[in-house]
Design a protein around this motif. Structure first.
Motif, PDB file in Angstrom:
ATOM      1  N   ARG A  20      40.476  -2.234  51.561  1.00  0.00           N
ATOM      2  CA  ARG A  20      41.134  -2.332  50.995  1.00  0.00           C
ATOM      3  C   ARG A  20      40.999  -1.882  49.915  1.00  0.00           C
ATOM      4  O   ARG A  20      42.039  -1.272  48.972  1.00  0.00           O
ATOM      5  N   ARG A  21      40.369  -1.977  48.972  1.00  0.00           N
ATOM      6  CA  ARG A  21      40.200  -1.976  47.724  1.00  0.00           C
ATOM      7  C   ARG A  21      39.743  -0.777  47.217  1.00  0.00           C
ATOM      8  O   ARG A  21      39.774   0.170  46.430  1.00  0.00           O
ATOM      9  N   VAL A  22      38.697  -0.174  47.646  1.00  0.00           N
ATOM     10  CA  VAL A  22      38.393   1.183  47.788  1.00  0.00           C
ATOM     11  C   VAL A  22      39.124   2.144  47.938  1.00  0.00           C
ATOM     12  O   VAL A  22      39.234   2.926  47.673  1.00  0.00           O
ATOM     13  N   ALA A  23      40.148   1.552  49.320  1.00  0.00           N
ATOM     14  CA  ALA A  23      41.063   2.779  49.402  1.00  0.00           C
ATOM     15  C   ALA A  23      42.204   2.732  48.259  1.00  0.00           C
ATOM     16  O   ALA A  23      42.535   3.552  47.822  1.00  0.00           O
ATOM     17  N   LEU A  25      41.458   2.471  44.350  1.00  0.00           N
ATOM     18  CA  LEU A  25      40.674   3.374  44.387  1.00  0.00           C
ATOM     19  C   LEU A  25      41.083   5.111  44.094  1.00  0.00           C
ATOM     20  O   LEU A  25      40.869   5.272  43.474  1.00  0.00           O
ATOM     21  N   TYR A  26      40.280   5.145  45.882  1.00  0.00           N
ATOM     22  CA  TYR A  26      40.953   6.641  46.307  1.00  0.00           C
ATOM     23  C   TYR A  26      41.897   7.066  45.742  1.00  0.00           C
ATOM     24  O   TYR A  26      42.129   8.616  45.422  1.00  0.00           O
ATOM     25  N   ALA A  27      42.650   6.498  46.259  1.00  0.00           N
ATOM     26  CA  ALA A  27      44.323   6.780  45.783  1.00  0.00           C
ATOM     27  C   ALA A  27      44.977   6.668  44.558  1.00  0.00           C
ATOM     28  O   ALA A  27      45.359   7.239  44.432  1.00  0.00           O
ATOM     29  N   GLU A  28      44.343   5.521  44.014  1.00  0.00           N
ATOM     30  CA  GLU A  28      44.487   5.906  42.310  1.00  0.00           C
ATOM     31  C   GLU A  28      43.679   7.012  41.596  1.00  0.00           C
ATOM     32  O   GLU A  28      44.524   8.114  41.073  1.00  0.00           O
ATOM     33  N   THR A  47      35.482   0.778  38.300  1.00  0.00           N
ATOM     34  CA  THR A  47      35.770  -0.150  39.485  1.00  0.00           C
ATOM     35  C   THR A  47      34.656  -0.022  40.511  1.00  0.00           C
ATOM     36  O   THR A  47      34.570  -1.650  40.990  1.00  0.00           O
ATOM     37  N   ARG A  48      34.446   0.912  40.752  1.00  0.00           N
ATOM     38  CA  ARG A  48      33.330   0.977  41.835  1.00  0.00           C
ATOM     39  C   ARG A  48      32.030  -0.317  41.683  1.00  0.00           C
ATOM     40  O   ARG A  48      31.139  -1.040  41.748  1.00  0.00           O
ATOM     41  N   GLU A  49      31.544  -0.362  40.006  1.00  0.00           N
ATOM     42  CA  GLU A  49      30.874  -1.088  39.300  1.00  0.00           C
ATOM     43  C   GLU A  49      30.827  -2.399  39.320  1.00  0.00           C
ATOM     44  O   GLU A  49      30.640  -3.091  39.597  1.00  0.00           O
ATOM     45  N   SER A 194      37.018   5.569  52.965  1.00  0.00           N
ATOM     46  CA  SER A 194      38.268   6.358  52.594  1.00  0.00           C
ATOM     47  C   SER A 194      37.880   7.425  50.893  1.00  0.00           C
ATOM     48  O   SER A 194      38.186   7.658  49.436  1.00  0.00           O
ATOM     49  N   ALA A 195      36.311   7.369  51.220  1.00  0.00           N
ATOM     50  CA  ALA A 195      36.195   8.604  49.574  1.00  0.00           C
ATOM     51  C   ALA A 195      36.022   9.641  50.229  1.00  0.00           C
ATOM     52  O   ALA A 195      35.365  10.252  50.360  1.00  0.00           O
ATOM     53  N   ASP A 196      36.783   9.789  49.487  1.00  0.00           N
ATOM     54  CA  ASP A 196      37.809  11.142  49.916  1.00  0.00           C
ATOM     55  C   ASP A 196      39.082  11.209  48.404  1.00  0.00           C
ATOM     56  O   ASP A 196      39.762  10.872  48.000  1.00  0.00           O
ATOM     57  N   LEU A 197      38.417  13.024  47.927  1.00  0.00           N
ATOM     58  CA  LEU A 197      39.059  13.244  47.123  1.00  0.00           C
ATOM     59  C   LEU A 197      40.763  14.165  47.303  1.00  0.00           C
ATOM     60  O   LEU A 197      40.572  14.407  46.230  1.00  0.00           O
TER      61      LEU A 197
END
Length: 246
Positions: A20-23, A25-28, A47-49, A194-197
């Motif tokens: 959820r947090r990764v998704a 992040l990429y949405a933002e 955020t990733r760190e 979710s790593a998608d730009l």
């Protein structure tokens, strides 16, 4: 990330929280990058760190999390692209042998929207990609992208994960591997996580920004099994953008 142990709701919820947090992040990042690339990149990095240091589902071994610090190349605007995904459509040559030509890939835009011509999803080529821990992972090759690097255009294959959570996947290797970056390469896009730009489905494009290139989980701990870049995605130039080892 691994699947949680059966009967362990805590671990299951931790994994769900990580995803959820990764998704989120990429949405933002996708929202912010439209107007402020530097701010989007800084958000992604910090955020990733934090997730890698603090989240129980971090790929970094627990004993090394407190001291973990992410490392990145300086931001390079020339390493951000929006490129069309070209499908590989079989044709017959004069001798009757099957060859492949590039055609625009149809991502399935909504009815009434402009649609690219070319093959649909059923034309994908089934294949296996090697996995870091041994064995292979089932993929479908959906086409390729031509990236206009400053050093000249290079091509990368674009894949769809047949198992796991599904999703578009672009791993790559380059001339920095084994010295400045992980020896087995990095990921440019991993939609299953979710790593998608983003991109434009109507035009059949993907946003590929090497400033957001990242190491797979197996770069931090060999216990993780990660699909690796096939020979066609091994670039003969150094990509000094995105995550690095130090």
């Amino acid at each position: 990330m691994t699947e949680p142990a059966a009967g362990d709701p805590t671990e299951t919820l931790q994994l769900a929280d990580w995803r959820r947090r990764v998704a989120d992040l990429y949405a933002e990042v996708r929202r912010l990058i439209r107007t402020d690339h530097d701010a989007a990149l800084e958000l992604w990095r910090t955020t990733r760190e934090g997730l890698f240091r603090e989240n129980p589902q971090s790929p970094v071994p627990a004993s090394k999390r407190d001291e973990f610090r992410a490392h990145h190349y300086p931001a390079d605007p020339a390493m951000r692209f929006e490129v069309a995904v070209e499908g590989d459509s079989p044709v017959q040559d004069d001798a009757g042998a099957a060859t492949f030509v590039a055609t625009p890939l149809d991502f399935g835009a909504d009815a009434g929207s402009p649609r690219s011509s070319g093959p649909g999803l059923m034309t994908h080529v089934a294949m296996e990609l090697p996995v870091s821990a041994g064995g292979t992972m089932a993929m479908r090759r959906i086409g390729h992208v031509e990236i206009p690097f400053p050093a000249g255009p290079r091509r990368l294959g674009v894949f769809w994960m047949s198992g796991y959570a599904g999703g578009v996947f672009i791993p790559f290797r380059d001339a920095t591997n084994g010295t400045e970056t992980y020896g087995a390469g990095r990921y440019l896009l991993d939609a299953a996580k979710s790593a998608d730009l983003g991109g434009d489905a109507a035009r059949g494009t993907l946003v590929l920004d090497f400033n957001f290139a990242f190491h797979p989980s197996c770069a931090f701990d060999p216990k993780w099994a990660c699909p690796l870049a096939p020979p066609e995605n091994r670039l003969d130039i150094p990509i000094r953008a995105g995550e690095r080892l130090a």
